[in-house]
Write a protein that holds these residues in place. Sequence first.
Motif, PDB file in Angstrom:
ATOM      1  N   ILE A  29      18.143 -20.669  -3.962  1.00 37.98           N
ATOM      2  CA  ILE A  29      16.817 -20.868  -4.897  1.00 37.98           C
ATOM      3  C   ILE A  29      16.749 -19.819  -5.865  1.00 37.98           C
ATOM      4  N   ASP A  30      15.837 -19.930  -7.143  1.00 39.58           N
ATOM      5  CA  ASP A  30      15.601 -19.256  -7.991  1.00 39.58           C
ATOM      6  C   ASP A  30      14.601 -18.421  -7.863  1.00 39.58           C
ATOM      7  N   GLY A  31      14.203 -17.596  -8.950  1.00 36.76           N
ATOM      8  CA  GLY A  31      13.054 -16.693  -8.743  1.00 36.76           C
ATOM      9  C   GLY A  31      11.737 -17.400  -8.641  1.00 36.76           C
ATOM     10  N   LYS A  32      11.685 -18.491  -9.460  1.00 32.92           N
ATOM     11  CA  LYS A  32      10.437 -19.473  -9.654  1.00 32.92           C
ATOM     12  C   LYS A  32      10.023 -19.927  -8.305  1.00 32.92           C
ATOM     13  N   ARG A  33      11.153 -20.605  -7.504  1.00 27.00           N
ATOM     14  CA  ARG A  33      11.097 -21.302  -6.189  1.00 27.00           C
ATOM     15  C   ARG A  33      10.627 -20.305  -5.183  1.00 27.00           C
ATOM     16  N   LEU A  34      11.377 -19.015  -5.199  1.00 19.57           N
ATOM     17  CA  LEU A  34      11.048 -17.922  -4.082  1.00 19.57           C
ATOM     18  C   LEU A  34       9.562 -17.444  -4.460  1.00 19.57           C
ATOM     19  N   SER A  35       9.219 -17.165  -5.700  1.00 16.35           N
ATOM     20  CA  SER A  35       7.578 -16.924  -5.844  1.00 16.35           C
ATOM     21  C   SER A  35       6.712 -18.055  -5.465  1.00 16.35           C
ATOM     22  N   ALA A  36       7.124 -19.300  -5.725  1.00 18.66           N
ATOM     23  CA  ALA A  36       6.378 -20.373  -4.994  1.00 18.66           C
ATOM     24  C   ALA A  36       6.113 -20.397  -3.529  1.00 18.66           C
ATOM     25  N   ARG A  37       7.394 -19.990  -2.755  1.00 14.81           N
ATOM     26  CA  ARG A  37       7.239 -19.968  -1.334  1.00 14.81           C
ATOM     27  C   ARG A  37       6.543 -18.608  -0.822  1.00 14.81           C
ATOM     28  N   CYS A  38       6.545 -17.529  -1.597  1.00 19.82           N
ATOM     29  CA  CYS A  38       5.879 -16.518  -1.166  1.00 19.82           C
ATOM     30  C   CYS A  38       4.207 -16.421  -1.632  1.00 19.82           C
ATOM     31  N   GLY A  39       4.176 -17.308  -2.555  1.00 26.84           N
ATOM     32  CA  GLY A  39       2.687 -17.458  -2.693  1.00 26.84           C
ATOM     33  C   GLY A  39       2.057 -16.271  -3.861  1.00 26.84           C
ATOM     34  N   TRP A  40       2.892 -16.035  -4.655  1.00 28.00           N
ATOM     35  CA  TRP A  40       2.973 -14.916  -5.532  1.00 28.00           C
ATOM     36  C   TRP A  40       3.385 -15.301  -6.971  1.00 28.00           C
ATOM     37  N   ASN A  41       2.876 -14.704  -8.130  1.00 31.34           N
ATOM     38  CA  ASN A  41       3.427 -14.994  -9.555  1.00 31.34           C
ATOM     39  C   ASN A  41       4.778 -14.536  -9.964  1.00 31.34           C
ATOM     40  N   PRO A  42       5.619 -15.398 -10.435  1.00 33.72           N
ATOM     41  CA  PRO A  42       6.886 -15.287 -10.682  1.00 33.72           C
ATOM     42  C   PRO A  42       7.389 -13.850 -11.161  1.00 33.72           C
ATOM     43  N   ALA A  43       6.139 -13.272 -12.176  1.00 28.40           N
ATOM     44  CA  ALA A  43       6.263 -11.949 -12.721  1.00 28.40           C
ATOM     45  C   ALA A  43       6.558 -10.745 -11.672  1.00 28.40           C
ATOM     46  N   LYS A  44       5.992 -11.003 -10.575  1.00 23.86           N
ATOM     47  CA  LYS A  44       6.252  -9.930  -9.429  1.00 23.86           C
ATOM     48  C   LYS A  44       7.748 -10.002  -8.991  1.00 23.86           C
ATOM     49  N   THR A  45       8.204 -11.044  -8.724  1.00 21.07           N
ATOM     50  CA  THR A  45       9.529 -11.442  -8.393  1.00 21.07           C
ATOM     51  C   THR A  45      10.358 -10.602  -9.345  1.00 21.07           C
ATOM     52  N   SER A  46      10.203 -10.938 -10.609  1.00 25.09           N
ATOM     53  CA  SER A  46      11.121 -10.272 -11.881  1.00 25.09           C
ATOM     54  C   SER A  46      10.940  -8.853 -11.500  1.00 25.09           C
ATOM     55  N   ARG A  47       9.859  -8.186 -11.427  1.00 20.06           N
ATOM     56  CA  ARG A  47       9.637  -6.728 -11.334  1.00 20.06           C
ATOM     57  C   ARG A  47      10.663  -6.143 -10.280  1.00 20.06           C
ATOM     58  N   LYS A  52      11.773  -2.569 -11.086  1.00 20.85           N
ATOM     59  CA  LYS A  52      10.812  -1.749 -11.605  1.00 20.85           C
ATOM     60  C   LYS A  52       9.421  -1.761 -10.737  1.00 20.85           C
ATOM     61  N   ALA A  53       9.472  -2.291  -9.837  1.00 19.35           N
ATOM     62  CA  ALA A  53       8.334  -2.357  -8.767  1.00 19.35           C
ATOM     63  C   ALA A  53       8.826  -2.490  -7.288  1.00 19.35           C
ATOM     64  N   ALA A  54       8.582  -1.571  -6.367  1.00 16.72           N
ATOM     65  CA  ALA A  54       9.224  -1.581  -4.865  1.00 16.72           C
ATOM     66  C   ALA A  54       8.327  -2.493  -4.351  1.00 16.72           C
ATOM     67  N   PRO A  55       8.876  -3.349  -3.354  1.00 13.47           N
ATOM     68  CA  PRO A  55       8.214  -4.529  -2.624  1.00 13.47           C
ATOM     69  C   PRO A  55       7.750  -3.651  -1.285  1.00 13.47           C
ATOM     70  N   SER A  56       6.373  -4.202  -1.033  1.00  7.05           N
ATOM     71  CA  SER A  56       5.906  -3.585   0.151  1.00  7.05           C
ATOM     72  C   SER A  56       6.579  -4.274   1.349  1.00  7.05           C
ATOM     73  N   GLU A  57       6.146  -3.602   2.665  1.00  7.34           N
ATOM     74  CA  GLU A  57       7.034  -4.265   3.754  1.00  7.34           C
ATOM     75  C   GLU A  57       6.545  -5.839   4.197  1.00  7.34           C
ATOM     76  N   SER A  58       5.393  -5.955   3.623  1.00 11.13           N
ATOM     77  CA  SER A  58       4.925  -7.398   3.740  1.00 11.13           C
ATOM     78  C   SER A  58       5.707  -8.368   2.674  1.00 11.13           C
ATOM     79  N   ASP A  59       5.936  -7.820   1.642  1.00 11.68           N
ATOM     80  CA  ASP A  59       6.893  -8.430   0.616  1.00 11.68           C
ATOM     81  C   ASP A  59       8.041  -8.755   1.307  1.00 11.68           C
ATOM     82  N   ILE A  60       8.820  -7.874   1.760  1.00  3.00           N
ATOM     83  CA  ILE A  60      10.043  -8.023   2.064  1.00  3.00           C
ATOM     84  C   ILE A  60      10.231  -9.119   3.359  1.00  3.00           C
ATOM     85  N   ARG A  61       9.136  -9.015   4.283  1.00  4.97           N
ATOM     86  CA  ARG A  61       8.875 -10.213   5.279  1.00  4.97           C
ATOM     87  C   ARG A  61       8.969 -11.369   4.628  1.00  4.97           C
TER      88      ARG A  61
END
Length: 282
Positions: A29-47, A52-61
């Motif tokens: 999958i690409d970043g856009k599809r991962l973002s959709a599955r996670c329910g957040w903005n693609p910009a977050k995936t890019s960071r 540029k941004a550290a993922p939280s534990e819930s983000d990693i899960r």
Amino acid sequence: MPASPSSSAQAAREAVAARLRELMLDAGIDGKRLSARCGWNPAKTSRVLTAKAAPSESDIRLWCAACNANDQAADLIATSRAVESMYQEWRRLQRNGMRKFQEQVYALNEKASRQRVYVSNVVPGFFQTPAYATALMRSITRFQGTPDDVAEAVTARIARSRFLYEGGHRFAVVIEEGVLRHRFGTPEEMAGQLRHLLTVMPLASVSLGVIPSGAERTVWPLEAFYLFDDEHVVVETLTAEINVHQPRELADYARAFAELSKMAVYGDDARTLIRAAIGALR
């Protein structure tokens, strides 16, 4: 010689980002599809992917679930925790004052049987007098704008001096001559600090060397670092504490300390420099 410790922490964050990218690629999958599955903005995936941004534990899960790699979540979370503990801002560590942090350092001193310490700015905490520690901590608190619990923090810091006398601890310390000249407190308080250095020098647990300001350099002046046994280095910058555990970097700091030690003078030569600094205060 050691690279910038903050860059080491950033490299570790980038390694976590690289592992997350591999999970995404393995899942096809690409970043856009991962973002959709996670329910957040693609910009977050890019960071996250660019560190540029550290993922939280819930983000990693969520990320692992989106990549059908739930079995990787626990290890990635543990790695991320270790990375974030590498680089900790002083304002965050001391957001409620300095006492609690001093108690944490006390535990490090208690655990380590051998410490190698290099300082280019101030006298190490376990050598500090109450007056010197008070003046120094007041300046830090004022600069950082953190809560003033200096009196309690000084008590916690001075408690570390007990390890000079008990527990079989060893302290090999190298300081730049400038440390003897950087005044904290009144001239009388600074002179008291310097006389205290003369007092601890004969202790069996202490090796204290001073690098003369005119010494030929084989290693440039570095930021203060504390090497606890061969397991952990704490580096102190203006804004943060950096914790280093990687064996290659530990070896670099041990090598740097050995080279700095060769530039230092000891015994009567070191006492001469300390007494000259006391004389200058008069």
